[in-house]
Design an enzyme around this catalytic site. Structure first.
Site, mmCIF file in Angstrom:
data_model
loop_
_atom_site.group_PDB
_atom_site.id
_atom_site.type_symbol
_atom_site.label_atom_id
_atom_site.label_comp_id
_atom_site.label_asym_id
_atom_site.label_seq_id
_atom_site.Cartn_x
_atom_site.Cartn_y
_atom_site.Cartn_z
ATOM 1 N N GLU A 1 -4.454 3.754 -9.795
ATOM 2 C CA GLU A 1 -4.932 3.340 -8.456
ATOM 3 C C GLU A 1 -6.490 2.490 -8.429
ATOM 4 O O GLU A 1 -7.156 3.301 -8.314
ATOM 5 C CB GLU A 1 -4.638 3.562 -6.726
ATOM 6 N N LYS B 1 1.193 -3.176 -3.182
ATOM 7 C CA LYS B 1 1.181 -2.257 -2.559
ATOM 8 C C LYS B 1 1.487 -2.834 -0.874
ATOM 9 O O LYS B 1 1.295 -3.551 0.107
ATOM 10 C CB LYS B 1 -0.181 -1.526 -2.245
ATOM 11 N N CYS C 1 0.940 4.589 -5.301
ATOM 12 C CA CYS C 1 0.607 5.461 -4.584
ATOM 13 C C CYS C 1 1.591 5.458 -2.857
ATOM 14 O O CYS C 1 2.455 6.230 -2.920
ATOM 15 C CB CYS C 1 -1.506 4.978 -3.998
#
Length: 258
Positions: A45, A111, A145
């Site tokens: 990431e 995200k 994540c």
């Protein structure tokens, strides 16, 4: 062209804080040594900056340069390249994952779950759409994540074959990373691959790696806790055999996200 298997390289690396140019140079050197048979190369990431909450410090052109760099690397290695970066779009900032193919095709995912504990929700706009990439006959769902903690978002309603998580996941919560990667593989009957960084960032957070790959039964295929590139081979045969024998996905509850 469809394939019966994919060779995947997990690039577990330390990152230079808020320095896209230097990170690209460092990672390019690591990628040079990757096996020529590799089909997909996965980076952590925010692989050009570290997990920065100061997107204003990152030049707008850095994302464009990185995307150009990803296209070049992908073509040279004849492998898809995956990783997330800081991306600016008008007045909004995104933690954006790119899936870049050797043909030049680019797919992206913003995200969905911004990490409120670090204030990511205050400086980055959350994405709204999940991405499914079809590559060499495999259906791949790439996520980022904190998304790992939310099983409904990753729920396998599209019969994908592979889940990918790119991360900056700190040492103090690494047990959750290890546990949830395996859980996501088992509950979705899919390969699950997580790529984390190593090293200590400018905020003194330590990252222990633990990049790993699991098959659809939760069996560990690859793991590392040091700075290196590791590999995992995934096959269509495993997915097909497992799902034909164990039809757990057919028994899932039906509901929709609002």
């Amino acid at each position: 062209m469809k394939s019966s298997k994919l060779e995947i390289a997990l690039v577990q690396t330390s990152l230079v804080w808020e320095n896209p140019k230097e990170n690209r140079q460092i990672i390019a050197e690591k990628i040079k040594e990757i096996k020529p048979s590799t089909d997909i190369i996965i980076l952590p990431e925010m692989f050009t900056t570290g997990f920065t909450m100061s997107p204003k410090k990152i030049d707008f052109n850095a994302a464009l340069e990185t995307l150009k760099w990803m296209k070049t690397i992908s073509k040279e290695k004849n492998a898809a390249l995956v990783g997330s970066i800081v991306y600016k779009e008008e007045t909004k900032n995104y933690n954006r994952l790119y899936f870049v193919e050797p043909s030049g095709k680019v797919s992206f995912y913003n995200k969905r779950h911004t990490f409120t504990l670090a204030g990511e929700d205050k400086v980055y706009t959350a994405g709204k759409e999940k991405l499914i990439v079809e590559y060499k006959g495999f259906k791949i769902c790439p996520l980022i994540c904190y998304d790992l903690r939310f099983p409904v978002w990753s729920r396998n309603t599209t019969n994908y074959d592979v889940l990918i998580y790119v991360a900056n996941w700190p040492k103090k919560r690494i047990l959750a990373w290890d546990s949830l990667l395996r859980a996501r593989a088992i509950e979705n009957m899919a390969y699950c691959i997580g790529v984390n960084r190593v090293g200590i960032d400018a905020l003194a957070y330590e990252y222990p790696g633990h990049s790993s790959a699991y098959d659809s039964l939760g069996t560990l295929l690859s793991f590392s806790d040091k700075e290196e590139v590791i590999y995992a081979t995934i096959t269509k045969e495993h997915i097909n055999t497992t799902r034909n024998k164990l039809k757990f996905l057919e028994d899932k509850d039906l509901f929709n996200l609002l």
